[in-house]
Design an enzyme around this catalytic site. Structure first.
Site, PDB file in Angstrom:
ATOM      1  N   THR A  14      23.649 155.259  48.970  1.00 31.90           N
ATOM      2  CA  THR A  14      23.043 155.952  47.831  1.00 31.90           C
ATOM      3  C   THR A  14      22.726 157.406  48.128  1.00 31.90           C
ATOM      4  O   THR A  14      22.777 158.254  47.232  1.00 31.90           O
ATOM      5  CB  THR A  14      21.761 155.211  47.396  1.00 31.90           C
ATOM      6  OG1 THR A  14      22.089 153.859  47.065  1.00 31.90           O
ATOM      7  CG2 THR A  14      21.113 155.874  46.193  1.00 31.90           C
ATOM      8  N   SER A  56      26.741 150.082  51.447  1.00 32.98           N
ATOM      9  CA  SER A  56      26.428 149.424  52.713  1.00 32.98           C
ATOM     10  C   SER A  56      26.772 147.936  52.767  1.00 32.98           C
ATOM     11  O   SER A  56      26.961 147.407  53.873  1.00 32.98           O
ATOM     12  CB  SER A  56      24.959 149.637  53.086  1.00 32.98           C
ATOM     13  OG  SER A  56      24.088 149.070  52.144  1.00 32.98           O
ATOM     14  N   THR A  88      20.948 151.631  51.916  1.00 38.25           N
ATOM     15  CA  THR A  88      19.728 150.905  52.258  1.00 38.25           C
ATOM     16  C   THR A  88      19.868 149.391  52.202  1.00 38.25           C
ATOM     17  O   THR A  88      19.075 148.672  52.803  1.00 38.25           O
ATOM     18  CB  THR A  88      18.569 151.327  51.334  1.00 38.25           C
ATOM     19  OG1 THR A  88      18.922 151.039  49.974  1.00 38.25           O
ATOM     20  CG2 THR A  88      18.271 152.815  51.479  1.00 38.25           C
ATOM     21  N   ASP A  89      20.873 148.864  51.486  1.00 38.54           N
ATOM     22  CA  ASP A  89      20.963 147.414  51.321  1.00 38.54           C
ATOM     23  C   ASP A  89      21.055 146.688  52.659  1.00 38.54           C
ATOM     24  O   ASP A  89      20.446 145.636  52.847  1.00 38.54           O
ATOM     25  CB  ASP A  89      22.166 147.041  50.451  1.00 38.54           C
ATOM     26  CG  ASP A  89      21.922 147.271  48.971  1.00 38.54           C
ATOM     27  OD1 ASP A  89      20.793 147.648  48.603  1.00 38.54           O
ATOM     28  OD2 ASP A  89      22.864 147.063  48.178  1.00 38.54           O
TER      29      ASP A  89
END
Length: 330
Positions: A14, A56, A88-89
């Site tokens: 992101t 990710s 971030t996932d």
């Protein structure tokens, strides 16, 4: 005096995505290099290398192997530290896996963003700046892999993504953040006891297949029958409470262990971890340990899976697997 130097490696996420005017449809953009070179930290020179520009969930061990090799080369060539931008996932998973192999005193700092680069209040620029600050912070040396988000630094083994939406999405259980990122150094809130379950060497480009299977009310041996005895090197079971599974699953657990499958049991409960002594009814942690399973301790299932995969890839047997997970026991 020559400036401090930080190598920034990027895997996308992101932090380098753009969204439409309505705030939807974020997708990888093309201005990642400009975002990195725009970082200004007094006395620090920043170099950027793009490893990948993907979401990710699509990160593979081969991406992390390349990032690790580049990070080692950068510090061996004189970089004060390394920053790796990441979606971030799965950021906590990559940080945890890299921690097993990072063998330099210089900081390796992962960061990302919860808002796209063109979103109002985008958090990526501040997170990148703070990650660079952490990468040159004297207090960060020898702490291993760190995650910097929202002006806080977390240790790789404790950090988790706790919200799918909030800017303050990351936290560490049970210790809280390791430090607050300041302009010139990290302000340590506590110092970890030591780095655990390190492997070192080369991160494999592929890891052994280790499924994660959650067991709850109504599940029995039939669910485990889908896992052929002897077909898998490892399996992570997600139990309840302190690491409990239905009593009806125990015969199948014993058969899997007897066939050579390393079985690790984590808990779906977000705080407290598994035990090795509190309960001894059929399907409890004591029963599972007697069957040859290993308890994950404070590790959630996805981190337990990565540790087991890394150990199996390194040729670890049952005794070494138990010893590695013991570092996370409570």
């Amino acid at each position: 005096m020559s400036p401090l130097r930080v190598a920034v490696l990027s895997l996308g996420g992101t932090i380098f995505m753009s969204q439409d005017p309505a705030g939807s449809g974020a997708a990888p953009g093309t201005d990642g290099h400009a975002a990195v070179t725009g970082i200004v930290v007094d006395g620090v020179a920043v170099d950027h290398h793009e490893v990948a520009n993907i979401g990710s969930p699509s990160i593979r061990p081969a991406h992390l192997r390349e990032a690790l090799d580049l990070a080692r080369a950068a510090v061996d060539a004189g970089a004060t530290g390394v920053v790796l931008s990441h979606g971030t996932d799965t950021l906590e998973e990559s940080a945890f896996l890299l921690e097993r192999y990072w063998d330099r005193p210089q900081p390796l700092v992962l960061t990302g963003a919860m808002r796209a680069a063109n979103a109002p209040g985008a958090d990526g620029p501040a997170n990148l700046r703070d990650a660079v600050r952490a990468a040159v912070a004297p207090a960060a040396r020898a702490l291993g892999v760190l995650v910097v988000m929202d002006a806080q630094a977390h240790g790789a083994d404790r950090v988790s993504k706790l919200s799918s939406r909030s800017i303050g999405a990351f936290g560490s259980e049970p210790s809280g953040p390791l430090a607050v990122v300041a302009e010139r150094d990290l302000h340590l809130l506590h110092r970890p006891l030591g780095r655990a379950a390190l492997i070192g060497g080369d991160l494999p480009r592929e890891l052994p297949a280790v499924p994660v299977l959650a067991l709850g009310i109504g599940d029995d041996a039939a669910l485990l029958d889908a896992v052929p005895a002897g077909a898998l090197a490892g399996l992570v079971l997600v139990g309840s409470g302190m690491g409990h599974v239905p009593a009806s699953a125990m015969d199948r657990v014993r058969a899997l262990v007897a066939a050579g499958t390393a079985v690790v049991v984590a808990t779906r409960t977000p705080r407290g971890g598994t035990s090795d002594r509190h309960y001894s009814y059929p399907g409890s942690e004591v029963d599972l340990l007697a069957a040859g399973a290993t308890m994950a301790g404070l590790l959630p299932a996805h981190k337990a899976r990565l540790l087991l995969q890394a150990l199996l890839a390194d040729g670890a047997g049952p005794a070494r697997i138990r010893a590695a997970f013991a570092d996370f026991a409570v």
